[in-house]
Design a protein around this motif. Structure first.
Motif, PDB file in Angstrom:
ATOM      1  N   ARG A  59       0.893  -1.302   0.029  1.00  0.00           N
ATOM      2  CA  ARG A  59      -0.039  -0.051   0.217  1.00  0.00           C
ATOM      3  C   ARG A  59       0.931   1.360   0.018  1.00  0.00           C
ATOM      4  O   ARG A  59       0.430   2.332   0.109  1.00  0.00           O
ATOM      5  CB  ARG A  59      -0.946   0.079   1.159  1.00  0.00           C
ATOM      6  N   ALA A  60       2.225   1.194  -0.146  1.00  0.00           N
ATOM      7  CA  ALA A  60       3.026   2.238   0.093  1.00  0.00           C
ATOM      8  C   ALA A  60       3.226   2.980  -1.220  1.00  0.00           C
ATOM      9  O   ALA A  60       3.412   2.393  -2.488  1.00  0.00           O
ATOM     10  CB  ALA A  60       4.335   1.932   0.571  1.00  0.00           C
ATOM     11  N   LEU A  61       3.030   4.221  -1.211  1.00  0.00           N
ATOM     12  CA  LEU A  61       3.289   5.165  -2.265  1.00  0.00           C
ATOM     13  C   LEU A  61       4.802   5.284  -2.338  1.00  0.00           C
ATOM     14  O   LEU A  61       5.489   4.907  -1.719  1.00  0.00           O
ATOM     15  CB  LEU A  61       2.658   6.488  -2.077  1.00  0.00           C
ATOM     16  N   HIS A  62       5.270   6.432  -3.138  1.00  0.00           N
ATOM     17  CA  HIS A  62       6.788   7.043  -3.441  1.00  0.00           C
ATOM     18  C   HIS A  62       6.837   7.678  -1.972  1.00  0.00           C
ATOM     19  O   HIS A  62       6.171   8.167  -1.267  1.00  0.00           O
ATOM     20  CB  HIS A  62       6.997   7.834  -4.420  1.00  0.00           C
ATOM     21  N   SER A  63       8.372   7.757  -1.590  1.00  0.00           N
ATOM     22  CA  SER A  63       8.652   8.410  -0.347  1.00  0.00           C
ATOM     23  C   SER A  63       7.991   8.113   0.882  1.00  0.00           C
ATOM     24  O   SER A  63       7.899   8.732   1.712  1.00  0.00           O
ATOM     25  CB  SER A  63       8.488  10.116  -0.807  1.00  0.00           C
ATOM     26  N   PHE A  64       7.886   6.799   0.801  1.00  0.00           N
ATOM     27  CA  PHE A  64       7.096   6.178   2.024  1.00  0.00           C
ATOM     28  C   PHE A  64       8.003   6.436   3.513  1.00  0.00           C
ATOM     29  O   PHE A  64       7.350   6.179   4.387  1.00  0.00           O
ATOM     30  CB  PHE A  64       6.585   4.735   2.047  1.00  0.00           C
ATOM     31  N   ASP A  93       4.365   6.465   5.128  1.00  0.00           N
ATOM     32  CA  ASP A  93       3.629   5.354   5.331  1.00  0.00           C
ATOM     33  C   ASP A  93       4.633   4.594   6.632  1.00  0.00           C
ATOM     34  O   ASP A  93       5.593   4.318   6.700  1.00  0.00           O
ATOM     35  CB  ASP A  93       3.673   4.302   4.302  1.00  0.00           C
ATOM     36  N   PRO A  94       3.967   4.967   7.988  1.00  0.00           N
ATOM     37  CA  PRO A  94       4.485   4.717   9.039  1.00  0.00           C
ATOM     38  C   PRO A  94       5.087   3.134   9.142  1.00  0.00           C
ATOM     39  O   PRO A  94       6.132   2.719   9.853  1.00  0.00           O
ATOM     40  CB  PRO A  94       3.720   5.171  10.171  1.00  0.00           C
ATOM     41  N   SER A  95       4.415   2.453   8.810  1.00  0.00           N
ATOM     42  CA  SER A  95       4.508   1.015   8.606  1.00  0.00           C
ATOM     43  C   SER A  95       5.649   0.484   7.662  1.00  0.00           C
ATOM     44  O   SER A  95       6.657  -0.345   8.154  1.00  0.00           O
ATOM     45  CB  SER A  95       3.205   0.162   8.522  1.00  0.00           C
ATOM     46  N   ALA A  96       5.582   1.009   6.622  1.00  0.00           N
ATOM     47  CA  ALA A  96       6.634   0.573   5.554  1.00  0.00           C
ATOM     48  C   ALA A  96       7.963   1.304   6.081  1.00  0.00           C
ATOM     49  O   ALA A  96       9.026   0.597   5.744  1.00  0.00           O
ATOM     50  CB  ALA A  96       6.068   0.998   4.276  1.00  0.00           C
ATOM     51  N   ASP A  97       7.833   2.503   6.696  1.00  0.00           N
ATOM     52  CA  ASP A  97       9.077   2.952   6.893  1.00  0.00           C
ATOM     53  C   ASP A  97       9.653   2.076   8.419  1.00  0.00           C
ATOM     54  O   ASP A  97      10.867   1.814   8.101  1.00  0.00           O
ATOM     55  CB  ASP A  97       8.654   4.433   7.559  1.00  0.00           C
ATOM     56  N   ARG A  98       8.940   1.882   9.200  1.00  0.00           N
ATOM     57  CA  ARG A  98       9.403   1.165  10.373  1.00  0.00           C
ATOM     58  C   ARG A  98      10.062  -0.289   9.810  1.00  0.00           C
ATOM     59  O   ARG A  98      11.117  -0.637  10.209  1.00  0.00           O
ATOM     60  CB  ARG A  98       8.221   1.046  11.382  1.00  0.00           C
ATOM     61  N   GLN A  99       9.202  -0.878   9.068  1.00  0.00           N
ATOM     62  CA  GLN A  99       9.789  -2.386   8.618  1.00  0.00           C
ATOM     63  C   GLN A  99      10.845  -2.304   7.541  1.00  0.00           C
ATOM     64  O   GLN A  99      11.912  -3.160   7.785  1.00  0.00           O
ATOM     65  CB  GLN A  99       8.460  -3.106   7.929  1.00  0.00           C
ATOM     66  N   SER A 100      10.898  -1.374   6.716  1.00  0.00           N
ATOM     67  CA  SER A 100      11.941  -1.033   5.953  1.00  0.00           C
ATOM     68  C   SER A 100      13.261  -0.611   6.675  1.00  0.00           C
ATOM     69  O   SER A 100      14.523  -1.353   6.262  1.00  0.00           O
ATOM     70  CB  SER A 100      11.931  -0.233   4.751  1.00  0.00           C
ATOM     71  N   TRP A 101      13.156  -0.112   7.627  1.00  0.00           N
ATOM     72  CA  TRP A 101      14.393   0.548   8.296  1.00  0.00           C
ATOM     73  C   TRP A 101      14.907  -0.658   9.122  1.00  0.00           C
ATOM     74  O   TRP A 101      16.013  -1.039   9.084  1.00  0.00           O
ATOM     75  CB  TRP A 101      14.005   1.831   9.340  1.00  0.00           C
ATOM     76  N   ALA A 102      13.985  -1.452   9.687  1.00  0.00           N
ATOM     77  CA  ALA A 102      14.421  -2.631  10.564  1.00  0.00           C
ATOM     78  C   ALA A 102      15.293  -3.742   9.548  1.00  0.00           C
ATOM     79  O   ALA A 102      16.232  -4.350   9.933  1.00  0.00           O
ATOM     80  CB  ALA A 102      13.090  -3.359  11.233  1.00  0.00           C
TER      81      ALA A 102
END
Lengths: 235, 235
Positions: A193-198, A214-223
């Protein structure tokens, strides 16, 4: 809060920001900015990485640390995209500065990038740079100079949003084919569900419907990126 | 070390194994086995999840907890795959058993599956089961009854290997299209060098060239799944 550092690509003076950890872990990471130039998101990531023990350098791809808005940013980006060899050299200049600042060889370095920076670090990998790892966050995945078999030395993680209009599904599929054909050591994460610049808090609820935080995609991609980097450096 | 538990799908007696945490976190997870039936990998994951606070039930899709080798395993799997409605009912029976054993509603449950079990839990999601999350590890991604728009209620994470001959790139791409068209909340991770069964230590260096254990893909997919589950339950 980081220290400005001047380095060069030929005659062009680039102005990055270096962050040094209190307890260095012997590794270093280059952080590459989005189309508008070195800004808040890249600086924030640079700080976070330094807190984890990495010497981190926020690169400057444009010169003088200049930033641009709207169509000017796109023009700057497109000028570099049009010539992968120049873009690779520009990012490599940052890597050289980083190895010198950190006093570590490129094999103990990684590069992470956002949007245009995500493309830029992938170009570094395609060009065969001897860094350990590359992480691209919502980076453009298509290159006019695809990786050749056996030439990619860095492990690669690409994180992308399925709703990112700049990275359509056909590019995501082509990227997988490219990496597989190149026999690279790669991973891909798609956030449905993430757009660009998530990863970028500053675009939350912004006027541009192509991008959103996108807080979820940000958190998960960073982890995922931190685990990937840790594992890559331990290998 | 887990306790056998009998539950039913119609007249068929299924024999699962339940693991209870010392400090329950109020959530429960169904673990669904590979083609050969309920074996070591599913049991191990069930134990690991219980250590984290989840009531965990290793499901039995075949009856009597029976396991099969070689072509018999494939026959058993294919018989269930051929009828998604029966497969969904079979997995749902496990979910019903889990909610009863754990004393929590399905909204506080998730289901994770491996290989055939990965397909099975995706079928649960496609069928609209009201569980919070679904994680598929090297599961077959193609269904003869694709998800319909708005019918998927669970968040989905699918982890797959680019070298898995049972899940070719065209299936990976079709899965993304299916999930997007269904407006599901989904994620996909592709490990570029992973074969089939990359989470399963028991197949390491095995005779079957289609599958092998991949420590890196195992470690990273497990970490991604745990974070995904934690986040899904906290939402």
């Amino acid at each position: 809060m980081g220290e400005a550092t001047i380095y060069k690509d030929g005659d062009l003076e680039l102005r990055g920001i270096v962050e040094r950890p209190r307890e260095p872990n012997g590794r270093a990471i280059l952080v590459v900015h989005e189309a508008p130039g070195l800004g808040d998101n890249a600086r924030r990531r640079t700080s976070l990485l330094a807190e984890l023990g990495y010497v981190a350098l926020a690169a400057d791809l444009y010169g003088g640390g200049r930033t641009y808005g709207g169509s000017e940013a796109t023009q700057q980006m497109d000028a570099l995209r049009a010539d992968p060899a120049v873009l690779r050299r520009r990012v490599s200049a940052g890597l050289d500065a980083l190895t010198e600042l950190a006093g570590v060889p490129p094999e103990q370095c990684a590069a992470v990038g956002y949007c245009f920076g995500g493309l830029a670090v992938l170009e570094l990998a395609r060009g065969g740079a001897p860094v350990a790892g590359i992480v691209s966050f919502h980076g453009l995945l298509r290159s006019s100079a695809p990786a050749k078999k056996g030439e990619v030395r860095a492990r690669i993680l690409a994180c992308t949003g399925a709703k990112d209009p700049l990275v359509p599904l056909e590019d995501v599929t082509a990227f997988q084919e490219e990496m597989d054909a190149a026999a690279a050591d790669w991973q891909l994460i798609v956030y449905g569900r993430a757009l660009h610049s998530f990863t970028n808090r500053n675009v939350a609820g912004g006027a541009d419907p192509r991008m959103d935080y996108d807080p979820s995609a940000d958190r998960q991609s960073w982890a995922a990126a931190l685990l990937f980097l840790e594992e890559t450096f331990s290998a």
